[in-house]
Motif scaffolding. Structure first.
Motif, short mmCIF file in Angstrom:
data_model
loop_
_atom_site.label_atom_id
_atom_site.label_comp_id
_atom_site.label_asym_id
_atom_site.label_seq_id
_atom_site.Cartn_x
_atom_site.Cartn_y
_atom_site.Cartn_z
N CYS A 39 32.83 -50.67 40.77
CA CYS A 39 31.66 -50.01 41.34
C CYS A 39 30.54 -49.86 40.29
CB CYS A 39 32.03 -48.65 41.93
SG CYS A 39 32.99 -48.79 43.45
N SER A 43 26.99 -51.53 40.99
CA SER A 43 25.84 -50.66 41.22
C SER A 43 24.94 -50.51 40.00
CB SER A 43 26.30 -49.26 41.67
OG SER A 43 26.95 -48.58 40.59
N ARG A 66 23.91 -45.70 46.54
CA ARG A 66 24.38 -46.85 45.76
C ARG A 66 25.88 -46.76 45.46
NH1 ARG A 66 20.19 -49.67 41.98
NH2 ARG A 66 22.14 -50.69 41.53
N ALA A 70 28.56 -49.47 46.75
CA ALA A 70 29.49 -50.12 45.82
C ALA A 70 30.93 -49.98 46.31
CB ALA A 70 29.32 -49.55 44.41
#
Length: 142
Positions: A39, A43, A66, A70
């Motif tokens: 992630c 992101s 975000r 992700a």
């Protein structure tokens, strides 16, 4: 899917469901660290394993857009999974089916069942239900 006090799945419930259902081909669960790392990379934002654990347990419940995007990308679900109750439930059901079909033996049974008549499918369904009841009863006795 578990649900919060209102009966509606919480964000933590939805994230936990992803961890329980979407697994490696070996059926091993992903760790908080590896999901957080993926992630972060996706992101470009701070995303720690501790933060993910907090989201999974409901100790934090207000991630950024975000972060959710992700997570959705990692688990290959649409971001709406986290917000839309109806779509979230439908996606959860599909994830359960996909998870089951990753098991080679389940997939083999399903592929064999494709050629059966409706009566044959009914018989197999009845047998599966009887076995599931028997196994659940045996687990309760332990």
């Amino acid at each position: 899917m578990a649900a919060g006090e209102t009966g509606v799945p919480t964000l933590a419930d939805r994230i936990e469901r992803l961890f329980q259902t979407v697994r490696r081909p070996s059926r091993e669960a992903y760790s908080n660290e590896e999901v957080a790392r993926a992630c972060r990379e996706a992101s470009g934002e701070t995303f720690s394993a501790t933060y993910l654990w907090q989201l999974r347990t409901g100790r934090r419940d207000n991630p950024t857009k975000r972060h959710l995007e992700a997570l959705a990308a990692f688990f290959q679900v649409p971001p709406s999974y986290f917000f839309d109750d109806e779509q979230g439930e439908r996606i959860s059901e599909e994830l359960t089916l996909l998870g089951a079909l990753r098991d080679a033996e389940v997939r083999d049974v399903a592929l064999r069942a494709v050629t059966l008549s409706p009566e044959g499918l009914g018989t197999i369904s009845d047998m599966i239900e009887a076995i599931a009841r028997r196994e659940a009863e045996a687990r309760r006795r332990k």
